[in-house]
Scaffold this motif. Structure first.
Motif, PDB file in Angstrom:
ATOM      1  N   LYS A 177      41.463  40.592  26.984  1.00  0.00           N
ATOM      2  CA  LYS A 177      41.855  39.265  27.472  1.00  0.00           C
ATOM      3  C   LYS A 177      42.312  39.331  28.927  1.00  0.00           C
ATOM      4  O   LYS A 177      41.927  38.500  29.757  1.00  0.00           O
TER       5      LYS A 177
ATOM      6  N   THR B 106      39.199  39.703  31.157  1.00  0.00           N
ATOM      7  CA  THR B 106      38.432  38.465  31.322  1.00  0.00           C
ATOM      8  C   THR B 106      39.205  37.446  32.155  1.00  0.00           C
ATOM      9  O   THR B 106      38.610  36.708  32.941  1.00  0.00           O
ATOM     10  N   ASP B 107      40.519  37.423  32.031  1.00  0.00           N
ATOM     11  CA  ASP B 107      41.330  36.508  32.838  1.00  0.00           C
ATOM     12  C   ASP B 107      41.207  36.823  34.331  1.00  0.00           C
ATOM     13  O   ASP B 107      41.042  35.908  35.148  1.00  0.00           O
TER      14      ASP B 107
ATOM     15  N   ILE C 105      38.767  38.355  35.808  1.00  0.00           N
ATOM     16  CA  ILE C 105      37.396  38.066  36.241  1.00  0.00           C
ATOM     17  C   ILE C 105      37.232  36.572  36.514  1.00  0.00           C
ATOM     18  O   ILE C 105      36.593  36.171  37.487  1.00  0.00           O
ATOM     19  N   ARG C 106      37.827  35.747  35.685  1.00  0.00           N
ATOM     20  CA  ARG C 106      37.759  34.296  35.920  1.00  0.00           C
ATOM     21  C   ARG C 106      38.451  33.919  37.229  1.00  0.00           C
ATOM     22  O   ARG C 106      37.967  33.078  37.980  1.00  0.00           O
ATOM     23  N   VAL C 107      39.583  34.538  37.516  1.00  0.00           N
ATOM     24  CA  VAL C 107      40.306  34.254  38.762  1.00  0.00           C
ATOM     25  C   VAL C 107      39.477  34.704  39.970  1.00  0.00           C
ATOM     26  O   VAL C 107      39.349  33.968  40.952  1.00  0.00           O
TER      27      VAL C 107
ATOM     28  N   GLY D 175      36.272  35.082  40.098  1.00  0.00           N
ATOM     29  CA  GLY D 175      35.041  34.304  40.182  1.00  0.00           C
ATOM     30  C   GLY D 175      35.232  32.885  40.662  1.00  0.00           C
ATOM     31  O   GLY D 175      34.276  32.235  41.106  1.00  0.00           O
ATOM     32  N   GLU D 176      36.462  32.384  40.615  1.00  0.00           N
ATOM     33  CA  GLU D 176      36.742  30.995  40.988  1.00  0.00           C
ATOM     34  C   GLU D 176      36.210  30.616  42.383  1.00  0.00           C
ATOM     35  O   GLU D 176      35.588  29.559  42.530  1.00  0.00           O
TER      36      GLU D 176
ATOM     37  N   LEU E 297      32.474  29.582  42.469  1.00  0.00           N
ATOM     38  CA  LEU E 297      32.001  28.373  41.797  1.00  0.00           C
ATOM     39  C   LEU E 297      31.697  27.303  42.838  1.00  0.00           C
ATOM     40  O   LEU E 297      32.462  27.084  43.774  1.00  0.00           O
TER      41      LEU E 297
ATOM     42  N   ILE F 259      34.481  41.684  41.521  1.00  0.00           N
ATOM     43  CA  ILE F 259      34.884  42.040  40.153  1.00  0.00           C
ATOM     44  C   ILE F 259      35.146  43.538  40.053  1.00  0.00           C
ATOM     45  O   ILE F 259      36.132  43.973  39.449  1.00  0.00           O
TER      46      ILE F 259
ATOM     47  N   LYS G  42      24.311  29.147  36.779  1.00  0.00           N
ATOM     48  CA  LYS G  42      24.952  30.068  35.842  1.00  0.00           C
ATOM     49  C   LYS G  42      24.727  31.517  36.270  1.00  0.00           C
ATOM     50  O   LYS G  42      23.716  31.843  36.880  1.00  0.00           O
TER      51      LYS G  42
ATOM     52  N   LYS H 225      25.742  35.652  34.559  1.00  0.00           N
ATOM     53  CA  LYS H 225      26.304  36.414  33.441  1.00  0.00           C
ATOM     54  C   LYS H 225      27.000  37.650  33.988  1.00  0.00           C
ATOM     55  O   LYS H 225      26.461  38.341  34.847  1.00  0.00           O
TER      56      LYS H 225
END
Length: 125
Positions: free
Chosen positions: A39, A42-43, A45-47, A49-50, A53, A69, A100, A102
């Motif tokens: 978790k 993944t958290d 990575i989301r930060v 990747g922001e 976007l 990353i 998108k 991956k």
């Protein structure tokens, strides 16, 4: 075997002595520590990747995302949260049109110390 969380009273207070999850016995997610590490990974990575976007999906952007990353996961290795990792960011032509990408991950999480074995030998004085 029943998947109960065990507690023990120690000199430092009450501690969790075992934290199994309700996953199947053959799952990679048997340990609560593994769940927390995945978790956390993944958290971050989301930060990371922001900022990507809403930007273009060129090969350079995808490479930059993968590098970002890798850098943040390297910090998790230095912090001893992960032992090692492998990351790959991909995006097919159709996925690029759809906006998108991956992120494929292989993680080797660090685990808590589960057991200490001791050997005692007696010798003549």
């Amino acid at each position: 075997g029943k998947r109960f969380v065990g507690f023990a009273s120690k000199t430092k207070g009450t501690v969790v002595s075992d934290a199994p999850t309700a996953s199947r016995p053959d799952s990679d997610y048997n340990r609560r520590s593994t769940m927390r590490i995945v978790k956390a990974t993944t958290d971050v990575i989301r930060v990371v990747g922001e900022p990507f976007l809403g930007e273009g999906m060129s090969g350079a952007q995808i490479a930059a995302l993968e590098t970002a990353i890798q850098q943040v996961l390297s910090e998790l290795v230095k912090a001893k949260v992960l032992v090692r990792f492998d990351v790959r960011v991909t995006s097919s032509a159709l996925e690029r049109v759809q906006g998108k990408a991956k992120v494929q991950l292989v993680l080797v999480p660090a685990f808590e110390l589960r057991q200490i074995s001791t050997t005692v030998a007696l010798a003549a004085a």
